[in-house]
Design an enzyme around this catalytic site. Structure first.
Site, PDB file in Angstrom:
ATOM      1  N   PHE A  28       0.881  -1.163   0.000  1.00 16.39           N
ATOM      2  CA  PHE A  28       0.000   0.000   0.000  1.00 16.39           C
ATOM      3  C   PHE A  28       0.925   1.220   0.000  1.00 16.39           C
ATOM      4  O   PHE A  28       1.876   1.283   0.783  1.00 16.39           O
ATOM      5  CB  PHE A  28      -0.893  -0.022   1.247  1.00 16.39           C
ATOM      6  CG  PHE A  28      -1.944   1.041   1.224  1.00 16.39           C
ATOM      7  CD1 PHE A  28      -3.162   0.803   0.610  1.00 16.39           C
ATOM      8  CD2 PHE A  28      -1.710   2.280   1.794  1.00 16.39           C
ATOM      9  CE1 PHE A  28      -4.134   1.800   0.571  1.00 16.39           C
ATOM     10  CE2 PHE A  28      -2.676   3.275   1.760  1.00 16.39           C
ATOM     11  CZ  PHE A  28      -3.897   3.038   1.144  1.00 16.39           C
ATOM     12  N   ASP A  52       2.416  -4.919   8.364  1.00 16.34           N
ATOM     13  CA  ASP A  52       1.224  -4.087   8.216  1.00 16.34           C
ATOM     14  C   ASP A  52       0.025  -5.047   8.165  1.00 16.34           C
ATOM     15  O   ASP A  52      -0.106  -5.845   7.233  1.00 16.34           O
ATOM     16  CB  ASP A  52       1.328  -3.256   6.925  1.00 16.34           C
ATOM     17  CG  ASP A  52       0.124  -2.338   6.707  1.00 16.34           C
ATOM     18  OD1 ASP A  52      -0.980  -2.684   7.193  1.00 16.34           O
ATOM     19  OD2 ASP A  52       0.275  -1.306   6.036  1.00 16.34           O
ATOM     20  N   TYR A  68     -10.475   0.530  10.957  1.00 13.51           N
ATOM     21  CA  TYR A  68     -11.751   0.869  10.298  1.00 13.51           C
ATOM     22  C   TYR A  68     -12.190  -0.160   9.265  1.00 13.51           C
ATOM     23  O   TYR A  68     -13.222   0.004   8.637  1.00 13.51           O
ATOM     24  CB  TYR A  68     -11.693   2.273   9.672  1.00 13.51           C
ATOM     25  CG  TYR A  68     -10.428   2.605   8.919  1.00 13.51           C
ATOM     26  CD1 TYR A  68     -10.154   2.059   7.664  1.00 13.51           C
ATOM     27  CD2 TYR A  68      -9.483   3.469   9.466  1.00 13.51           C
ATOM     28  CE1 TYR A  68      -8.998   2.372   6.982  1.00 13.51           C
ATOM     29  CE2 TYR A  68      -8.316   3.780   8.793  1.00 13.51           C
ATOM     30  CZ  TYR A  68      -8.069   3.235   7.544  1.00 13.51           C
ATOM     31  OH  TYR A  68      -6.918   3.540   6.872  1.00 13.51           O
ATOM     32  N   LYS A  69     -11.393  -1.211   9.070  1.00 10.59           N
ATOM     33  CA  LYS A  69     -11.794  -2.232   8.092  1.00 10.59           C
ATOM     34  C   LYS A  69     -12.523  -3.361   8.828  1.00 10.59           C
ATOM     35  O   LYS A  69     -13.651  -3.199   9.250  1.00 10.59           O
ATOM     36  CB  LYS A  69     -10.565  -2.737   7.330  1.00 10.59           C
ATOM     37  CG  LYS A  69      -9.802  -1.641   6.579  1.00 10.59           C
ATOM     38  CD  LYS A  69      -8.660  -2.229   5.789  1.00 10.59           C
ATOM     39  CE  LYS A  69      -7.671  -1.190   5.321  1.00 10.59           C
ATOM     40  NZ  LYS A  69      -8.166  -0.282   4.296  1.00 10.59           N
ATOM     41  N   ARG A  71     -13.000  -5.267  -6.474  1.00 11.52           N
ATOM     42  CA  ARG A  71     -12.563  -5.845  -5.197  1.00 11.52           C
ATOM     43  C   ARG A  71     -13.780  -6.099  -4.315  1.00 11.52           C
ATOM     44  O   ARG A  71     -14.603  -5.210  -4.109  1.00 11.52           O
ATOM     45  CB  ARG A  71     -11.654  -4.817  -4.519  1.00 11.52           C
ATOM     46  CG  ARG A  71     -10.391  -5.359  -3.931  1.00 11.52           C
ATOM     47  CD  ARG A  71      -9.516  -4.239  -3.388  1.00 11.52           C
ATOM     48  NE  ARG A  71     -10.215  -3.303  -2.508  1.00 11.52           N
ATOM     49  CZ  ARG A  71      -9.667  -2.699  -1.458  1.00 11.52           C
ATOM     50  NH1 ARG A  71      -8.412  -2.948  -1.134  1.00 11.52           N
ATOM     51  NH2 ARG A  71     -10.335  -1.835  -0.729  1.00 11.52           N
TER      52      ARG A  71
HETATM   53  C1  LIG Z   1      -2.334  -1.891   3.911  1.00 12.27           C
HETATM   54  C2  LIG Z   1      -2.585  -0.471   4.302  1.00 12.27           C
HETATM   55  N1  LIG Z   1      -1.628   0.225   4.937  1.00 12.27           N
HETATM   56  C3  LIG Z   1      -1.805   1.509   5.294  1.00 12.27           C
HETATM   57  C4  LIG Z   1      -2.990   2.162   5.030  1.00 12.27           C
HETATM   58  C5  LIG Z   1      -3.130   3.618   5.399  1.00 12.27           C
HETATM   59  O1  LIG Z   1      -3.742   3.793   6.585  1.00 12.27           O
HETATM   60  P1  LIG Z   1      -3.973   5.244   7.249  1.00 12.27           P
HETATM   61  O2  LIG Z   1      -4.819   6.011   6.289  1.00 12.27           O
HETATM   62  O3  LIG Z   1      -4.645   4.926   8.540  1.00 12.27           O
HETATM   63  O4  LIG Z   1      -2.673   5.893   7.448  1.00 12.27           O
HETATM   64  C6  LIG Z   1      -4.037   1.474   4.405  1.00 12.27           C
HETATM   65  C7  LIG Z   1      -5.324   2.140   4.140  1.00 12.27           C
HETATM   66  O5  LIG Z   1      -6.247   1.627   3.556  1.00 12.27           O
HETATM   67  C8  LIG Z   1      -3.810   0.129   4.017  1.00 12.27           C
HETATM   68  O6  LIG Z   1      -4.761  -0.581   3.386  1.00 12.27           O
END
Ligand SMILES: Cc1ncc(COP(=O)(O)O)c(C=O)c1O
Length: 409
Positions: A138, A207, A232-233, A381
């Site tokens: 990500f 992560d 939040y997921k 998705r």
């Molecule tokens: C795998 C992953 N890492 C990091 C993030 C970013 O998270 P944040 O917006 O809380 O910094 C996301 C957001 O969807 C994500 O899916």
């Protein structure tokens, strides 16, 4: 809701869906959520609202803030909420109490974790000057790793997550890897990769955004060093709910935060101009916690009471298997291609389908009451949240998808 017409063999799959729903041991958990007849397959982006949250938040606002005001920092347990809620998250990701703190965004926690991990690794040897990063990460993790590298005299080495065990070596300080790939839904080998990174003398930061709440993570059991994730997921904490940081107990005394805010001080109200870090998980805190979001998350986590993560995983795999079978049956051959691994050991809790016209197709799916998301350029998705997704919904989603793809493009 759907205006799909039933294909001839729909009865077989609809009957199977009904049987699977009837046998589902998590079936009753759906009642804990505010849902309607929309098939909501986007819990891997924003989890649905747990019913307990609105009343709890109303109480926090009206009584704890409105009446008790500043007394709530102590009397309502606001000050200790980040560690208390951290322990609740810890149970879901396999961390014993005292190692998880809730707060900030995932991005901020990636920064804390990676810089602190490099500092620990460089205590072991200054020659450790590489941060190995999952090349399909990500994006925020990659951006932050680049900045962390500049700050610590390292360079970033992008590597496919599956190749991390072979890529780490004497120069590796840290490997930063996603447990589940956000785009494809591929589950990476956390135990094997962690062991390989350790054999190279380095630390690993995982992560967990797309795995926490969808499958067992086993942070302690697999000896993970540090981990971050959002809430939040699959944890249903609400839009922008605070993220979390796990620092394994053995590393806590050497966890040297690059953001040593006053909340992480051993005596925050001593107002000492000199910094002395707190012991334990609190060392990962920065500034004043966002209490409204945090207490909404705490109420949301009640739906997890007595839920074994193993049962969630079993249902998640059954849901994604069933969806793939329904898609195969209903969607004309060649119209979509699954980029999610077929093997259970490599699958998270989502199915990503590549297809032409994915953008218009998802817009039409949403219009017909099946909500997933579109990832550019060509991916549909679908996320499956075992606590509230049912098999009949999955069958309906595949059926509507087939209709839509027959009309779009
Ligand atoms: C795998 C992953 N890492 C990091 C993030 C970013 O998270 P944040 O917006 O809380 O910094 C996301 C957001 O969807 C994500 O899916």
């Amino acid at each position: 809701m759907s205006d799909a017409t039933l294909p001839t063999d729909a009865t077989e799959l609809t009957g199977e869906a009904a049987a699977l729903d009837a046998a589902d041991e998590l079936r009753d958990r759906r009642d804990a959520f505010a849902l309607d007849d929309v098939v909501y397959l986007d819990g891997n982006s924003l989890g649905a609202l747990p019913r307990a949250v609105p009343d709890r938040l109303a109480d926090v606002v009206a009584r704890e803030w409105g009446q008790l005001r500043i007394r709530s920092w102590e009397e309502s347990g606001w000050w200790t909420a980040p560690e208390r809620i951290g322990d609740r998250v810890g149970r879901i990701v396999g961390a014993a109490p005292g190692q998880v703190v809730v707060g900030d965004s995932t991005s901020v926690n990636v920064f804390k974790a990676v810089v602190a991990a490099v500092r620990i690794a460089q205590e072991r040897g200054a020659h450790r000057d590489q941060i190995v990063v999952d090349e399909a990460t990500f994006p925020t993790d990659g951006y932050i790793a680049e900045s962390a590298a500049r700050m610590t005299g390292c360079t970033v080495r992008p590597v496919a997550a599956g190749d991390v065990p072979n890529a780490v070596g004497a120069r590796t300080a840290v490997a930063l890897v996603n447990h589940v790939d956000y785009r494809t839904g591929r589950l990476h080998d956390l135990p094997g990769t962690t062991a390989a990174v350790h054999a190279a003398g380095a630390l690993v930061v995982w992560d967990l955004c797309h795995s926490a709440g969808a499958l067992p993570v086993g942070l302690d059991a697999h000896g993970v060093d540090l981990a971050v994730g959002c809430t939040y997921k699959y944890l249903n904490g609400g839009p922008g709910s605070p993220a979390y940081l796990y620092v394994a107990r053995e590393h806590q005394p050497r966890f040297d935060s690059p953001l040593p805010g006053w909340n992480s001080h051993a005596d925050p109200f001593g107002m000492d101009p000199g910094y002395t870090p707190a012991d334990g998980a609190a060392r990962g805190r920065v500034g004043t916690p966002d209490i409204l979001s945090m207490l909404a998350l705490e109420a949301a986590l009640e739906v997890w009471d007595d839920v074994p993560v193993e049962a969630v995983r079993a249902k998640s795999l059954a849901l994604t298997d069933f969806f793939l079978r329904c898609v195969q049956r209903y969607v004309p051959a060649g119209r979509v291609e699954s980029v999610t691994p077929a093997a259970h050991a490599e699958r998270g809790s989502q199915v990503a389908l590549r297809c032409a016209d994915a953008g218009p197709a998802m817009a039409e799916l949403v219009r017909r009451g099946v909500v997933g998301d579109f990832r550019r350029p060509d991916v549909l998705r679908f996320g499956f949240t075992p606590l509230y997704t049912g098999f009949a919904e999955v069958e309906r989603a595949a059926r509507v998808l087939a209709d839509v793809l027959g009309e779009v493009g």
